[in-house]
Design a protein around this motif. Structure first.
Motif, short mmCIF file in Angstrom:
data_model
loop_
_atom_site.label_atom_id
_atom_site.label_comp_id
_atom_site.label_asym_id
_atom_site.label_seq_id
_atom_site.Cartn_x
_atom_site.Cartn_y
_atom_site.Cartn_z
N LEU A 133 47.07 -6.85 79.05
CA LEU A 133 47.31 -6.29 77.72
C LEU A 133 46.06 -5.61 77.18
CD1 LEU A 133 49.16 -9.36 76.15
CD2 LEU A 133 50.23 -7.21 76.88
N SER A 134 46.28 -4.55 76.44
CA SER A 134 45.18 -3.84 75.80
C SER A 134 45.42 -3.83 74.29
CB SER A 134 45.07 -2.42 76.35
OG SER A 134 46.31 -1.76 76.27
N LEU A 135 44.48 -3.25 73.56
CA LEU A 135 44.58 -3.25 72.10
C LEU A 135 45.89 -2.64 71.61
CD1 LEU A 135 40.96 -2.23 71.07
CD2 LEU A 135 42.14 -4.35 70.45
N MET A 136 46.28 -1.49 72.17
CA MET A 136 47.45 -0.78 71.68
C MET A 136 48.75 -1.49 72.03
SD MET A 136 45.87 1.53 70.07
CE MET A 136 47.25 2.53 69.49
N GLU A 137 48.71 -2.37 73.02
CA GLU A 137 49.89 -3.18 73.32
C GLU A 137 49.98 -4.39 72.40
OE1 GLU A 137 51.53 -3.30 77.63
OE2 GLU A 137 49.36 -3.47 77.81
N LEU A 138 48.84 -4.94 72.05
CA LEU A 138 48.84 -6.08 71.12
C LEU A 138 49.29 -5.68 69.73
CD1 LEU A 138 45.62 -8.24 71.70
CD2 LEU A 138 48.00 -8.86 72.13
N ASN A 139 48.87 -4.47 69.32
CA ASN A 139 49.12 -4.04 67.95
C ASN A 139 49.04 -2.52 67.90
OD1 ASN A 139 49.17 -3.58 65.19
ND2 ASN A 139 47.61 -5.11 64.70
N SER A 140 50.08 -1.88 67.38
CA SER A 140 50.08 -0.41 67.31
C SER A 140 48.97 0.12 66.39
CB SER A 140 51.44 0.11 66.83
OG SER A 140 51.74 -0.40 65.54
N GLN A 141 48.50 -0.75 65.48
CA GLN A 141 47.35 -0.41 64.63
C GLN A 141 46.31 -1.52 64.80
OE1 GLN A 141 46.81 2.40 62.89
NE2 GLN A 141 48.74 3.19 63.72
N GLY A 155 43.36 -10.72 78.09
CA GLY A 155 44.42 -9.74 78.21
C GLY A 155 45.60 -10.13 79.08
N PHE A 156 45.51 -11.22 79.82
CA PHE A 156 46.68 -11.68 80.57
C PHE A 156 47.65 -12.28 79.56
CE2 PHE A 156 43.88 -10.84 83.94
CZ PHE A 156 44.62 -10.76 85.11
N PRO A 157 48.94 -11.93 79.64
CA PRO A 157 49.86 -12.21 78.53
C PRO A 157 49.90 -13.65 78.03
CG PRO A 157 50.89 -10.70 80.05
CD PRO A 157 49.59 -11.12 80.69
N GLU A 158 50.04 -14.62 78.94
CA GLU A 158 50.27 -15.99 78.48
C GLU A 158 49.07 -16.57 77.71
OE1 GLU A 158 52.48 -20.03 80.08
OE2 GLU A 158 51.61 -18.64 81.53
N PRO A 159 47.86 -16.58 78.25
CA PRO A 159 46.75 -17.13 77.46
C PRO A 159 46.39 -16.29 76.25
CG PRO A 159 45.94 -16.17 79.51
CD PRO A 159 47.43 -16.19 79.61
N THR A 160 46.57 -14.98 76.33
CA THR A 160 46.22 -14.11 75.20
C THR A 160 47.17 -14.34 74.02
OG1 THR A 160 45.32 -12.44 76.69
CG2 THR A 160 45.88 -11.72 74.47
N ILE A 161 48.46 -14.42 74.31
CA ILE A 161 49.45 -14.59 73.24
C ILE A 161 49.38 -16.00 72.66
CG2 ILE A 161 51.92 -14.64 72.73
CD1 ILE A 161 52.23 -12.39 74.84
N ARG A 162 49.14 -17.00 73.50
CA ARG A 162 49.01 -18.37 72.99
C ARG A 162 47.73 -18.54 72.18
NH1 ARG A 162 52.38 -22.31 75.31
NH2 ARG A 162 53.67 -21.52 77.03
N GLY A 163 46.64 -17.92 72.63
CA GLY A 163 45.40 -17.95 71.87
C GLY A 163 44.76 -19.32 71.73
N ARG A 164 44.91 -20.16 72.74
CA ARG A 164 44.32 -21.50 72.70
C ARG A 164 43.32 -21.66 73.82
NH1 ARG A 164 49.73 -25.28 71.88
NH2 ARG A 164 50.38 -24.42 69.84
N GLU A 165 42.12 -22.08 73.48
CA GLU A 165 41.04 -22.12 74.47
C GLU A 165 41.32 -23.15 75.57
OE1 GLU A 165 36.16 -22.16 74.53
OE2 GLU A 165 37.27 -21.95 72.65
#
Length: 380
Positions: A133-141, A155-165
């Motif tokens: 994932l990149s910035l523009m995929e995470l958020n259009s702005q 940027g890998f979907p699962e850890p990035t979207i969960r956001g837990r260390e």
């Protein structure tokens, strides 16, 4: 926990390509290839009968018998490159059923690399490389908070979207085990697999600087050719990638040095090199998208001369430079290497990107936040 659904940047291109040919989707392990492929079938579940995974014994048996599920407009073949004769098998399916079935083939190893000994599938497919994932995929702005998340979780979907260390740490450990003990061991037959683990642990420390195979092989106590082959294997498995220097007679450019980066920049501890690695991945993503969807020959390189002046990246299209990018974590003054190379190369535009808010034009060069750069350059 329900995962946020993100429409991937190549989804519409795949939809269009499926009308004419098979689509191959390559990319790192756990980057979202299967999820993307399943988005093209009803309910998007990996239990759907249109999804056939080579690692599933029943699926494998059916495929070897030449059996495909009935009444399915799209069939997904996952990890089938692990079969030695996969090209001929897929060719047979496509030639027999292409008027009735659209095929998506996915795999975490480089499907393009494993077409050894001639490509019997030539002209039958389009190849797409899926990136993190990149910035523009995470958020259009996107904003600075989105960038902080990307820098931290990779940027890998699962850890990035969960956001837990804690989840990220456990996910990293599991992913590396799969890359080394499943992908590399199964496909490359490397005997000294424990040394491959040591190499994987060392590569993050080599990011951004000129890569010395000699130093690596001394550390691992292996032959130079073996060390170079092992690094190439990590490249082929979408774990790392290397870029070469951009040469110009007016700048006495280095010719043989290469720089190494990881597909997962979150493994890099040093903040400056982690940011540089993220920018490298974003620019490589831009290059691969243009190459895979528009047919341009794209290259990502760096500029460095024998006096050690350097600009981090230059993007080439059909061997002609489009723009160069220098990375700085802080809002610093213009790098002195940029004006030097600007007047001695045919690179039309130079940018200096950073993690701050400063956005100025200095000596004809835009010094700008990386977030702004991604928005204005139309990065995927």
């Amino acid at each position: 926990m329900h995962m946020k659904i993100i429409t991937r940047y190549i989804q519409s291109f795949i939809q269009e390509d499926l009308k004419n040919k098979m689509v191959f989707i390559g990319g790192p392990r756990q980057v979202g290839k299967t999820t993307l492929a399943l988005s093209f079938v009803a309910n998007g579940s990996n239990t759907h009968k249109a999804y056939l995974n080579w690692d599933h014994l029943q699926n494998r048996s059916e495929l070897l018998k030449g059996e495909l599920p009935k009444d399915q407009p799209i069939v997904i073949l996952d990890e089938i490159h692990k079969f030695a004769e996969w090209r001929n098998l897929v060719k047979g399916f496509y030639d027999t059923f292409k008027s009735d079935i659209h095929f998506i083939v996915t795999g975490s190893a480089r499907l393009d690399y494993y077409r050894k000994g001639g490509d019997s599938l030539q002209g039958r497919y389009f190849y797409h490389r899926l990136h993190p994932l990149s910035l523009m995929e995470l958020n259009s702005q996107p904003n600075s908070t989105d960038l902080e998340i990307l820098l931290k979780f990779g940027g890998f979907p699962e850890p990035t979207i969960r956001g837990r260390e804690k989840f990220w740490r456990r996910w990293q450990m599991e992913r590396l085990q799969h890359v080394i003990y499943d992908d590399i061991r199964d496909l490359e037959h490397v005997r000294e697999i424990s040394l491959m683990e040591l190499l994987a642990a060392e590569l993050p420390n080599r990011v951004g600087a000129p890569l010395s195979i000699r130093n690596l092989r001394i550390l691992l106590q292996i032959a130079p050719d073996t060390c170079d082959r092992w690094v190439s294997i990590f490249d082929q498995m979408y774990y790392s990638f290397r870029i070469s220097p951009f040469g110009s007679p007016k700048i006495r450019a280095v010719k043989k040095e290469q720089k190494l980066y990881l597909w997962d920049w979150s493994l890099v501890d040093e903040p400056g090199y982690r940011f540089e690695n993220l920018v490298a991945c974003q620019l490589l993503k831009y290059c691969h998208l243009r190459e895979d969807t528009e047919g341009y020959k794209m290259e990502l390189r760096f500029i460095r001369d024998t006096d050690k002046r350097e600009v981090d990246f230059v993007v080439l299209q059909n061997k002609k430079p489009l723009f160069a990018v220098e990375c700085k974590t802080g809002e610093r003054n213009l790098s002195p290497a940029i004006p030097y190379f600007r007047y001695r190369t045919n690179i039309p535009k130079f940018y200096q990107v950073h993690l701050g808010e400063k956005d100025v034009l200095k000596e004809g060069v835009r010094i700008m936040p990386f977030v702004t750069f991604c928005k204005e350059m139309g990065m995927p």
